[in-house]
Design an enzyme around this catalytic site. Sequence first.
Site, PDB file in Angstrom:
ATOM      1  N   ARG A 171       0.852  -1.187   0.000  1.00 59.10           N
ATOM      2  CA  ARG A 171       0.000   0.000   0.000  1.00 59.10           C
ATOM      3  C   ARG A 171       0.886   1.235   0.000  1.00 59.10           C
ATOM      4  O   ARG A 171       2.033   1.197   0.439  1.00 59.10           O
ATOM      5  CB  ARG A 171      -0.933   0.019   1.220  1.00 59.10           C
ATOM      6  CG  ARG A 171      -0.220   0.127   2.547  1.00 59.10           C
ATOM      7  CD  ARG A 171      -1.176   0.053   3.725  1.00 59.10           C
ATOM      8  NE  ARG A 171      -0.486   0.286   4.983  1.00 59.10           N
ATOM      9  CZ  ARG A 171      -0.251   1.473   5.506  1.00 59.10           C
ATOM     10  NH1 ARG A 171      -0.660   2.559   4.872  1.00 59.10           N
ATOM     11  NH2 ARG A 171       0.379   1.610   6.662  1.00 59.10           N
ATOM     12  N   ARG A 175      -3.849  10.572   1.008  1.00 57.52           N
ATOM     13  CA  ARG A 175      -4.779  11.294   1.891  1.00 57.52           C
ATOM     14  C   ARG A 175      -5.366  12.484   1.149  1.00 57.52           C
ATOM     15  O   ARG A 175      -4.632  13.259   0.547  1.00 57.52           O
ATOM     16  CB  ARG A 175      -4.054  11.779   3.146  1.00 57.52           C
ATOM     17  CG  ARG A 175      -3.454  10.649   3.971  1.00 57.52           C
ATOM     18  CD  ARG A 175      -2.746  11.203   5.189  1.00 57.52           C
ATOM     19  NE  ARG A 175      -1.958  10.185   5.858  1.00 57.52           N
ATOM     20  CZ  ARG A 175      -0.975  10.453   6.699  1.00 57.52           C
ATOM     21  NH1 ARG A 175      -0.663  11.701   6.968  1.00 57.52           N
ATOM     22  NH2 ARG A 175      -0.300   9.474   7.267  1.00 57.52           N
ATOM     23  N   ARG A 248      19.634  -5.580   2.324  1.00 56.42           N
ATOM     24  CA  ARG A 248      20.175  -4.360   1.734  1.00 56.42           C
ATOM     25  C   ARG A 248      20.857  -3.601   2.872  1.00 56.42           C
ATOM     26  O   ARG A 248      20.434  -3.666   4.022  1.00 56.42           O
ATOM     27  CB  ARG A 248      19.076  -3.490   1.127  1.00 56.42           C
ATOM     28  CG  ARG A 248      18.522  -4.024  -0.166  1.00 56.42           C
ATOM     29  CD  ARG A 248      19.489  -3.902  -1.320  1.00 56.42           C
ATOM     30  NE  ARG A 248      19.610  -2.521  -1.793  1.00 56.42           N
ATOM     31  CZ  ARG A 248      20.557  -2.114  -2.635  1.00 56.42           C
ATOM     32  NH1 ARG A 248      21.491  -2.952  -3.060  1.00 56.42           N
ATOM     33  NH2 ARG A 248      20.590  -0.856  -3.045  1.00 56.42           N
ATOM     34  N   ARG A 279      18.241  10.115   0.693  1.00 53.23           N
ATOM     35  CA  ARG A 279      17.732  11.212   1.506  1.00 53.23           C
ATOM     36  C   ARG A 279      18.865  11.944   2.209  1.00 53.23           C
ATOM     37  O   ARG A 279      19.968  11.415   2.356  1.00 53.23           O
ATOM     38  CB  ARG A 279      16.691  10.736   2.517  1.00 53.23           C
ATOM     39  CG  ARG A 279      17.117   9.635   3.457  1.00 53.23           C
ATOM     40  CD  ARG A 279      15.925   9.223   4.322  1.00 53.23           C
ATOM     41  NE  ARG A 279      16.269   8.157   5.258  1.00 53.23           N
ATOM     42  CZ  ARG A 279      15.459   7.720   6.220  1.00 53.23           C
ATOM     43  NH1 ARG A 279      14.273   8.268   6.382  1.00 53.23           N
ATOM     44  NH2 ARG A 279      15.830   6.746   7.022  1.00 53.23           N
ATOM     45  N   GLU A 299      22.297   9.693   2.933  1.00 55.81           N
ATOM     46  CA  GLU A 299      22.074   8.258   3.113  1.00 55.81           C
ATOM     47  C   GLU A 299      22.088   7.578   1.742  1.00 55.81           C
ATOM     48  O   GLU A 299      21.258   7.865   0.887  1.00 55.81           O
ATOM     49  CB  GLU A 299      20.728   8.047   3.815  1.00 55.81           C
ATOM     50  CG  GLU A 299      20.429   6.635   4.207  1.00 55.81           C
ATOM     51  CD  GLU A 299      19.158   6.540   5.043  1.00 55.81           C
ATOM     52  OE1 GLU A 299      18.246   5.808   4.619  1.00 55.81           O
ATOM     53  OE2 GLU A 299      19.061   7.203   6.096  1.00 55.81           O
ATOM     54  N   TYR A 347      11.506  -6.395   9.017  1.00 57.70           N
ATOM     55  CA  TYR A 347      11.667  -4.972   9.296  1.00 57.70           C
ATOM     56  C   TYR A 347      10.664  -4.584  10.375  1.00 57.70           C
ATOM     57  O   TYR A 347       9.469  -4.846  10.258  1.00 57.70           O
ATOM     58  CB  TYR A 347      11.430  -4.134   8.036  1.00 57.70           C
ATOM     59  CG  TYR A 347      11.588  -2.664   8.309  1.00 57.70           C
ATOM     60  CD1 TYR A 347      12.855  -2.104   8.392  1.00 57.70           C
ATOM     61  CD2 TYR A 347      10.484  -1.862   8.536  1.00 57.70           C
ATOM     62  CE1 TYR A 347      13.020  -0.756   8.679  1.00 57.70           C
ATOM     63  CE2 TYR A 347      10.633  -0.517   8.818  1.00 57.70           C
ATOM     64  CZ  TYR A 347      11.904   0.028   8.891  1.00 57.70           C
ATOM     65  OH  TYR A 347      12.053   1.349   9.182  1.00 57.70           O
ATOM     66  N   ASP A 349       9.320  -1.389  12.948  1.00 57.13           N
ATOM     67  CA  ASP A 349       9.356  -0.051  13.520  1.00 57.13           C
ATOM     68  C   ASP A 349       9.685  -0.172  15.008  1.00 57.13           C
ATOM     69  O   ASP A 349       9.476  -1.222  15.622  1.00 57.13           O
ATOM     70  CB  ASP A 349       8.001   0.644  13.345  1.00 57.13           C
ATOM     71  CG  ASP A 349       7.790   1.139  11.924  1.00 57.13           C
ATOM     72  OD1 ASP A 349       8.791   1.402  11.228  1.00 57.13           O
ATOM     73  OD2 ASP A 349       6.616   1.261  11.510  1.00 57.13           O
TER      74      ASP A 349
END
Length: 368
Positions: A171, A175, A248, A279, A299, A347, A349
Amino acid sequence: MKKYDYVIVGGGLFAGVFAWHAIRAGKKCLVVEKREHLGGNIYCEDVEGIHVHRYGAHIFHTSDKRVWDFVNSLVEFNRYTNSPVANYHGEIYNMPFNMNTFHQMWGIRTPQEAKEILEKQRGELTGEPQNLEEQAIRLVGRDIYEKLVKGYTEKQWGRDCKDLPAFIIKRLPVRFVYDNNYFNDRYQGIPIGGYNVLTEALFEGCDVELGADFHDNREKYRALGEKILYTGTIDSWYDFCYGMLEYRSLRFVTEVLEEENAQGVAVVNYTDRETPYTRVIEHKHFEYGTQPHTVITREYPDTWTPGKEPYYPINDEKNQALYQKYHELAEKEENVLFGGRLAEYRYYDMDKVIASALALADRELQGM
C-alpha cells in the site's frame, strides 16, 4: 548456579526492553554487544552539540498506549512531528501523498479533482499487477509513481521497479486532506536529549561487554548464563548451515555545515534516479536546535555483503523460505530465546520492537 540468569546477545532496543524487565524481576543480565556502544541503530553521536542519528533517522511513533506509557516512564519525549519533503530534480513535494502534494503536482485544489486524476491514471492498468511498477501505478497513478516512487525505490533496492515483485509495495498512503504529518499514529516524538538517554535507562543494572562478538566465544558465554536471549542474525546462530539470508545495507556520509539551517526540514527524500543518495537528514530539526551550525547526513543505499550492517531484509520468496528453515530450528531450542529484527528477519518499527519485547518479557518473567 551460573553467574547470570540471562546472557543477552546484542545491545539494541529489543534487548534493552527485555533487560529492563529482567533486572526488575530480580534477574542478573550480561549484555554482549559487538559494536563499541549500546543502543543498536538508535544510537546517537554528539557532533558539536547536535545529536546525530548515526544509523539513519529514527522518529518514534505509535498508537500502542502500553508502549508509549513504557518509554515515557523512562524518558520525556518532545513534540516532533515527521513531515518530510521530496525533491525531484529540484521540484519540492510534500509527503505523504496528500492534498498539498496533489496541488504541487497538478495545480488542483479540491479532493474531488485529485480523486478524478488518480482514478484515471490508476485505470491505465488492468488485471493483476505483475511487478512493483504496475502495483505502484495501481495504487497512486502514473505521475506520482514516476516522480516520487520509481527512482527512490530503484535506488533503495538496486533494481528496476519492473524487476521487483509487486508484493514489496502492499500500500502507499494517499490522503485527501492538507496534512503533512507522515504518521497516522496517536503518539509521536523524539526523546529529549536524544535516544542515548533511553538506551541508558533500559540497560541500567546490567553488566555490559562492548566490542565483544558472541560467536568468537560461544562456549564461554553460554556457560555464563542460564538462558541466552539472542538478537543477532538468526542464520549466524546456526553457522549459515542452510545458506546466508540476504539484506540491503546503507552507507552514511555526515558533514558539519557552517550555516544555521541547510534545508528547513529534518528529512528530504531525493526521488530521482540520478541523485545517488536517497535522503538527506538535518539532525538539529529533530530537537528544534538553535545552534549557529548544522549537521547533515546523506544516506546511500548499498549492496550488502558479509561484514556490512544488515539493515533491510530482502523478504522475497527465496529468503522467506530460507528463514523459515532457520525458524523451525529455533523453535526446538531449549534455554535460548530469539527476538528482534535480525533474529526474526523482518523490518520492525521501533514501537513494534518494543511491543514484541514486552510480550516476551510477559511470557518469560511473569510469576518469577
